[in-house]
Design a protein around this motif. Structure first.
Motif, mmCIF file in Angstrom:
data_model
loop_
_atom_site.group_PDB
_atom_site.id
_atom_site.type_symbol
_atom_site.label_atom_id
_atom_site.label_comp_id
_atom_site.label_asym_id
_atom_site.label_seq_id
_atom_site.Cartn_x
_atom_site.Cartn_y
_atom_site.Cartn_z
ATOM 1 N N GLY A 36 -5.353 -5.596 -1.704
ATOM 2 C CA GLY A 36 -4.087 -5.266 -1.134
ATOM 3 C C GLY A 36 -3.484 -6.551 -0.529
ATOM 4 O O GLY A 36 -2.185 -6.428 -0.063
ATOM 5 N N ARG A 66 0.054 -0.855 -7.331
ATOM 6 C CA ARG A 66 -1.336 -0.357 -7.558
ATOM 7 C C ARG A 66 -2.602 -1.334 -7.919
ATOM 8 O O ARG A 66 -3.517 -1.322 -7.421
ATOM 9 C CB ARG A 66 -1.331 0.676 -8.441
ATOM 10 C CG ARG A 66 -0.522 1.878 -7.871
ATOM 11 C CD ARG A 66 -0.185 3.027 -8.637
ATOM 12 N NE ARG A 66 0.569 4.323 -7.977
ATOM 13 C CZ ARG A 66 0.861 5.417 -8.692
ATOM 14 N NH1 ARG A 66 1.056 5.408 -10.074
ATOM 15 N NH2 ARG A 66 1.516 6.212 -8.223
ATOM 16 N N VAL A 95 -3.357 -3.407 -4.931
ATOM 17 C CA VAL A 95 -4.384 -2.550 -4.067
ATOM 18 C C VAL A 95 -5.717 -2.576 -4.543
ATOM 19 O O VAL A 95 -6.523 -2.879 -3.967
ATOM 20 C CB VAL A 95 -3.648 -1.111 -3.763
ATOM 21 C CG1 VAL A 95 -4.668 -0.518 -3.030
ATOM 22 C CG2 VAL A 95 -2.484 -1.536 -2.854
ATOM 23 N N ASN A 96 -5.794 -2.243 -5.927
ATOM 24 C CA ASN A 96 -6.999 -1.970 -6.452
ATOM 25 C C ASN A 96 -7.734 -3.140 -6.912
ATOM 26 O O ASN A 96 -9.156 -3.205 -6.954
ATOM 27 C CB ASN A 96 -6.785 -1.007 -7.884
ATOM 28 C CG ASN A 96 -6.274 0.309 -7.524
ATOM 29 O OD1 ASN A 96 -6.585 0.811 -6.158
ATOM 30 N ND2 ASN A 96 -5.535 0.955 -8.144
ATOM 31 N N ALA A 117 0.872 -1.356 0.148
ATOM 32 C CA ALA A 117 0.133 -0.117 0.014
ATOM 33 C C ALA A 117 0.693 1.265 0.082
ATOM 34 O O ALA A 117 0.542 2.193 -0.510
ATOM 35 C CB ALA A 117 -0.842 0.183 1.067
ATOM 36 N N ALA A 118 1.878 1.205 0.699
ATOM 37 C CA ALA A 118 2.721 2.420 0.894
ATOM 38 C C ALA A 118 3.547 2.727 -0.533
ATOM 39 O O ALA A 118 3.693 3.866 -0.886
ATOM 40 C CB ALA A 118 3.983 2.126 1.852
ATOM 41 N N ALA A 176 2.279 1.492 -3.460
ATOM 42 C CA ALA A 176 1.261 1.934 -4.521
ATOM 43 C C ALA A 176 1.087 3.687 -4.213
ATOM 44 O O ALA A 176 0.542 4.162 -5.309
ATOM 45 C CB ALA A 176 -0.071 1.178 -4.128
ATOM 46 N N ALA A 177 0.933 4.273 -3.124
ATOM 47 C CA ALA A 177 0.732 5.466 -2.883
ATOM 48 C C ALA A 177 1.621 6.521 -2.870
ATOM 49 O O ALA A 177 1.329 7.784 -3.155
ATOM 50 C CB ALA A 177 0.135 5.506 -1.332
ATOM 51 N N ALA A 178 2.771 5.979 -3.090
ATOM 52 C CA ALA A 178 4.151 6.995 -3.088
ATOM 53 C C ALA A 178 4.008 7.705 -4.357
ATOM 54 O O ALA A 178 3.699 7.171 -5.351
ATOM 55 C CB ALA A 178 5.310 6.057 -2.901
ATOM 56 N N GLN A 192 5.714 -0.306 -9.048
ATOM 57 C CA GLN A 192 4.654 0.740 -8.492
ATOM 58 C C GLN A 192 3.465 0.286 -9.297
ATOM 59 O O GLN A 192 2.376 0.432 -8.588
ATOM 60 C CB GLN A 192 5.090 1.955 -8.693
ATOM 61 C CG GLN A 192 3.977 3.062 -7.949
ATOM 62 C CD GLN A 192 4.358 4.254 -7.884
ATOM 63 O OE1 GLN A 192 4.723 5.033 -8.647
ATOM 64 N NE2 GLN A 192 4.388 4.917 -6.468
#
Length: 354
Positions: A101, A93, A96-97, A62-63, A65-67, A89
């Motif tokens: 996750g 994502r 996660v999507n 998650a970290a 994917a969000a970076a 990356q």
């Protein structure tokens, strides 16, 4: 065929294998996956500090994917093959999507993720989930090509198919996590590309290459062709505040998405750089001061980089754009930079040529 291959290999691994690599701790699919991508064409000793820094910054999927992409590329800088970082990356994502996750424990679903091929998916299944899955990275190809005397370059479809057959044949149903690490370790530590330590090899007794003293023949080498030579001017444009200009490269191609120095036509003479710089960027430039050039080798060509430092005067200042920034060196070094550009900016006071 009885699986004496796996039995002998595991016995060797228990005594001599690597049991304490960073991705062995808190082992999960995310950590295994990142390590596998980093280890592609890169040695373990080089990867370890990158992996540890990457995990501190992106401790889970998650970290990552969000970076911001720049942050990811910055932590990848120096490993090369930057498309892998962007694909990493992109896959994070998707996890996660599309998978809530959690990494899927299915070969086909893992291979649906960007940048994950058959061997990497198998390594995740074996290492993270303990499922029987055959791997075939570069080390494993070398072990199997020698053990079975498989001729030819592993990049050829027919050779690769044969090696996959042997990989599937030897993968045991038990201790598959240890087995996959063991065969990678054997290739990295004993059955090395040059000067293999055959006297230390647990598979020596039945190794066809050893029996025929043909270790140098297998695996076959990739057919060689001369790499083309290219040249470019790279400009260190510095304003009155000591800031330098960086440009983001296009998302595809060499150094895709990374920040780099602006370039000019290599056909220009040093005396023409100042005028060319003004025409290209619209601000006044001093005469060029040349810095020692160097060559950087990519997988398919050599690039001769000739850096030049120019002082610039900004007319009423020029605002940063999405693809262009003015930064002090310490700020620039926090971005995703190609390794040779990072080195050049870290050591700006190289001896000048003129």
């Amino acid at each position: 065929m009885s699986n004496g291959f796996a039995r002998d290999l595991l016995a060797w691994y228990d005594q001599h294998g690597r049991h304490d690599l960073p991705w062995h701790h808190n082992r999960n699919a995310y950590r295994v996956w990142v390590s596998e991508i980093m280890l592609q064409q890169t040695q373990v000793t080089t990867v370890i500090p990158y992996f540890e820094a990457f995990m501190r910054r992106f401790p889970d999927v998650a970290a990552l994917a969000a970076a911001p992409e720049d942050d990811v590329l910055s932590h990848w800088s120096g490993l090369g093959y930057y498309a892998r970082a962007r694909n990493l990356q992109k896959a994070a994502r998707a996890v996660v999507n599309d998978f809530g996750g959690e990494f899927p424990d299915d070969q086909e679903q893992l291979e649906s993720l960007t940048g994950i091929g058959r061997s990497t998916a198998a390594a995740i299944l074996a290492q993270a989930f303990g499922k029987r899955a055959a791997i075939l990275d570069g080390n494993v190809k070398r072990v199997l090509a020698r053990y079975h005397a498989v001729p030819g370059w592993p990049g050829q479809t027919s050779v690769l198919k044969t090696l996959w057959h042997h990989a599937e044949q030897h993968t045991p149903h038990e201790r598959v996590r240890d087995y996959t690490q063991a065969i990678m370790d054997l290739g990295a530590m004993v059955c090395t590309r040059s000067r293999p330590a055959c006297e230390q090899c647990p598979l020596q007794r039945d190794c066809t290459a050893y029996a025929n003293n043909e270790m140098k023949l297998n695996p076959g080498s990739k057919p060689k062709k001369a790499k083309p030579e290219k040249t470019t001017w790279m400009l260190i444009l510095e304003d009155g505040e000591g800031r330098i200009m960086l440009e983001r490269r296009p998302p595809s191609g060499i150094w895709g998405g990374l920040w780099s120095l602006p370039e000019l036509d290599p056909a220009l003479t040093p005396e023409e750089l100042s005028d060319a710089c003004e025409q290209a960027f619209g601000f006044n430039c001093s005469d060029a001061e040349l810095i020692s050039g160097f060559r950087h080798t990519f997988s398919h060509y050599h690039l001769h980089i000739q850096p030049a430092r120019l002082s610039v005067t900004l007319n009423d200042g020029i605002a940063d754009r999405d693809d262009q920034r003015w930064l002090h060196r310490d700020e620039a070094l926090t971005l995703g930079l190609p390794a040779p550009i990072r080195s050049l900016l870290t050591n700006p006071e190289q001896s000048t040529l003129l």
